[in-house]
Design a protein around this motif. Structure first.
Motif, mmCIF file in Angstrom:
data_model
loop_
_atom_site.group_PDB
_atom_site.id
_atom_site.type_symbol
_atom_site.label_atom_id
_atom_site.label_comp_id
_atom_site.label_asym_id
_atom_site.label_seq_id
_atom_site.Cartn_x
_atom_site.Cartn_y
_atom_site.Cartn_z
ATOM 1 N N ALA A 15 0.854 -1.181 0.000
ATOM 2 C CA ALA A 15 0.000 0.000 0.000
ATOM 3 C C ALA A 15 0.894 1.236 0.000
ATOM 4 O O ALA A 15 1.790 1.353 0.827
ATOM 5 N N PRO A 16 0.669 2.155 -0.928
ATOM 6 C CA PRO A 16 1.549 3.323 -1.013
ATOM 7 C C PRO A 16 1.369 4.244 0.188
ATOM 8 O O PRO A 16 0.291 4.329 0.755
ATOM 9 N N ARG A 17 2.445 4.924 0.564
ATOM 10 C CA ARG A 17 2.368 5.941 1.629
ATOM 11 C C ARG A 17 2.603 7.330 1.064
ATOM 12 O O ARG A 17 2.968 8.247 1.775
ATOM 13 N N ALA A 18 2.425 7.461 -0.236
ATOM 14 C CA ALA A 18 2.516 8.767 -0.894
ATOM 15 C C ALA A 18 1.382 8.837 -1.905
ATOM 16 O O ALA A 18 1.067 7.844 -2.557
ATOM 17 N N ALA A 19 0.755 9.993 -2.006
ATOM 18 C CA ALA A 19 -0.375 10.169 -2.918
ATOM 19 C C ALA A 19 -0.203 11.457 -3.694
ATOM 20 O O ALA A 19 0.358 12.435 -3.188
ATOM 21 N N ALA A 20 -0.698 11.454 -4.928
ATOM 22 C CA ALA A 20 -0.613 12.651 -5.771
ATOM 23 C C ALA A 20 -1.837 13.524 -5.517
ATOM 24 O O ALA A 20 -2.955 13.021 -5.432
ATOM 25 N N LEU A 21 -1.608 14.822 -5.406
ATOM 26 C CA LEU A 21 -2.720 15.757 -5.231
ATOM 27 C C LEU A 21 -3.201 16.183 -6.614
ATOM 28 O O LEU A 21 -2.439 16.781 -7.378
ATOM 29 N N LEU A 22 -4.450 15.855 -6.930
ATOM 30 C CA LEU A 22 -4.997 16.148 -8.257
ATOM 31 C C LEU A 22 -5.979 17.304 -8.180
ATOM 32 O O LEU A 22 -6.803 17.360 -7.271
ATOM 33 N N GLY A 23 -5.893 18.191 -9.157
ATOM 34 C CA GLY A 23 -6.832 19.305 -9.215
ATOM 35 C C GLY A 23 -6.182 20.645 -8.980
ATOM 36 O O GLY A 23 -6.845 21.679 -9.063
ATOM 37 N N VAL A 24 -4.886 20.638 -8.677
ATOM 38 C CA VAL A 24 -4.165 21.907 -8.545
ATOM 39 C C VAL A 24 -3.169 22.027 -9.698
ATOM 40 O O VAL A 24 -2.724 21.018 -10.254
ATOM 41 N N ALA A 25 -2.831 23.269 -10.036
ATOM 42 C CA ALA A 25 -1.998 23.533 -11.205
ATOM 43 C C ALA A 25 -0.517 23.394 -10.869
ATOM 44 O O ALA A 25 0.253 24.353 -10.944
ATOM 45 N N GLY A 26 -0.140 22.181 -10.503
ATOM 46 C CA GLY A 26 1.250 21.910 -10.182
ATOM 47 C C GLY A 26 1.373 20.484 -9.714
ATOM 48 O O GLY A 26 0.367 19.794 -9.515
#
Lengths: 348, 348
Positions: A284-295
């Motif tokens: 299970a990953p312990r890092a996630a990508a934040l989606l919806g921001v311009a970066g």
């Protein structure tokens, strides 16, 4: 193949334009801003994790955001050639190693890390600090995409069959059906871009697969998703169940509220501990990508260990090298155009 | 040591009195009513599962509730001595093997199985049919305990440390804080009685352990649980996270809403599949005890396989032999008395 360092867009309005869409590279210099004070055991584990990341990836440059003493500890551990890849952005002098890295101070460092991306000193941000503070800093500092009110945290789980993108895993605990539908689109575009899924199957997590199964939120969201236009070749496959997150046979993208996604992701991690360790395909990953921001923003677990921080930095570098943020934005922009047409057709 | 068959209480008012509290046996005849038409692949897998259960446990008697043809298939597979342990309660003639076991028909069989317990022909009910139909049939047919508006389904998960009772796993998808507090008490009493946990630690599932973490439902429930009197030596330990369900280091009982509990339980099952199979300590259960009704009721997963049905029957027999239902009721009754005293002390 290597690139010269690039400048990130200076303003949110410029976001998504710094590279032509469709360019895909898995190498090249990536400059990652690392929040040294984010996380339960910061700065020690963040320093350790950053050190591993630098040693693992010769094209990785780090911008360390936090106390100079912590940054110095990392620099001292590197050989002179590696040191050239480290830059430091000291936070204001009241934050020192001896001080307790409280939430308010960590918020200062994550804001400074986001500002560094915005100003073009780094390509992406990694923080293991408070999710809420990171989301807020990213939304304010980089801007949100059109139609995105609440950014989503997307975790990619290695599954029996392929990879499953689970979202939201903690960004938005009580989304309404419109937000869940938006997250479905974000997750579908992310699966296509970051994991190369040609026609992502998107499922809504519930307690059964028959229509009508679930609580009020699911019963309201299922028809909204059925009617929604998803980006690219993605399609909505209806309700899926808890198994599907680790099996991957029914869906490539599993959409749920941030509360359920967060406890589920951690339950899977606990299950792997019970089963004797990380499965050969990956845990299970312990890092996630934040989606919806311009970066490009990666959020690590608050209880991240050094290898989790290193994984988070590697994820941020990979997303940057793949132009993931810009390509996801482009897919969603196409989808907005399509959707307008669809609506016109539907009303006729 | 064996017992002669006992009669279950004839009316809900008599429930909880058929045996002196505190008597604990792991053997003795147990007469289980099995809903032959409950489950996605009924009656075939139910017949197979019942057959395994009968062969595994020489003191198990079954009352098969459903089409005589399905019951006949099971009886034909037994040797004459084993056949003495089978009784059949045929459902009305319109339900036959050739008919599709639709939800309405399965509801008929589960109601008949509950009625058989109420009338004293069986000691417990096992069904893999619709959870909602089983809960309703049990609540109406056997009666609910005082203060229990919504019965809870409790699953016991083998964990790294001990066993964790997770509830609710699907009985009540959107409970209010009072219901969650009631479920905490039910789960604590169940952990003490069914799993021998001396002083159960009860946690509320959320996205972090610090007070205030979670969605609105958790923020409202945490103070209610902090103030609640739990049965026996049980104590509330505050918020716990997804890991805790499989680790067991922080809590013996994890309380959550039925939506989250259901998807989490299935996610753990999926994780074990990803990890290569059931852990040596035991996998995610596919049978759950219904708590809060005046009788012993076990609900199996709708997609139960034959061994899941056999496990569900074995669980029902074990709970009956331990007097679990009556002893849980007695613990809760003591707690009600204590709680009145507590309230008086608090208002002084």
């Amino acid at each position: 193949m290597t690139h010269t360092p690039r400048r990130s867009p200076a303003t949110p309005a410029d976001a998504g334009r710094s590279r032509p869409v469709g360019v895909e590279t898995e190498s090249g210099i990536a400059r990652i801003a690392v929040d040294l004070l984010g996380g339960d055991e910061a700065p020690a584990v963040v320093v350790d994790g950053a050190l591993r990341a630098v040693c693992d990836d010769p094209d990785l440059h780090l911008l360390l955001v936090g106390p100079t003493r912590a940054a110095g500890a990392l620099i001292d551990a590197l050989d002179p050639a590696q040191r050239d890849r480290i830059t430091v952005r000291p936070t204001h002098s009241v934050v020192e190693m001896a001080d307790d890295p409280s939430a308010a101070r960590a918020e200062t460092t994550v804001r400074a890390a986001v500002a560094a991306v915005r100003a073009g000193y780094a390509d992406a941000v990694v923080s293991a600090g408070s999710t809420g503070a990171t989301v807020t800093a990213a939304a304010l500092g980089l801007g949100r995409w059109p139609d995105v009110r609440r950014p989503a945290l997307a975790a990619a789980l290695p599954a029996v069959s392929g990879t499953v993108v689970l979202l939201d895993v903690g960004g938005s605990l009580e989304p309404n059906p419109a937000t869940l539908a938006r997250h479905a689109a974000l997750g579908a575009a992310y699966a296509a871009v970051a994991h190369g899924v040609a026609a992502p199957r998107v499922g809504l997590l519930s307690v059964g697969t028959e229509a009508g199964k679930g609580d009020r939120a699911r019963r309201l969201t299922d028809p909204v998703l059925s009617a929604a236009a998803l980006p690219g070749e993605a399609r909505y496959v209806g309700l899926v169940e808890g198994y599907d997150v680790c099996l991957g046979t029914r869906a490539d993208v599993v959409v749920t509220d941030g509360f359920t996604g967060n406890v589920l992701l951690k339950a899977v991690e606990g299950a792997y501990a019970m089963a004797g360790g990380t499965p050969p395909g990956g845990g299970a990953p312990r890092a996630a990508a934040l989606l919806g921001v311009a970066g490009t923003v990666v959020v690590c677990h608050g209880a991240a260990r050094a290898d989790d921080i290193a994984s988070g930095i590697a994820l941020a570098a990979r997303l940057w090298r793949r132009d993931a943020t810009e390509r996801v934005a482009a897919l969603l922009a196409e989808n907005r155009t399509d959707r307008t047409t669809d609506t016109e057709v539907r009303t006729s």
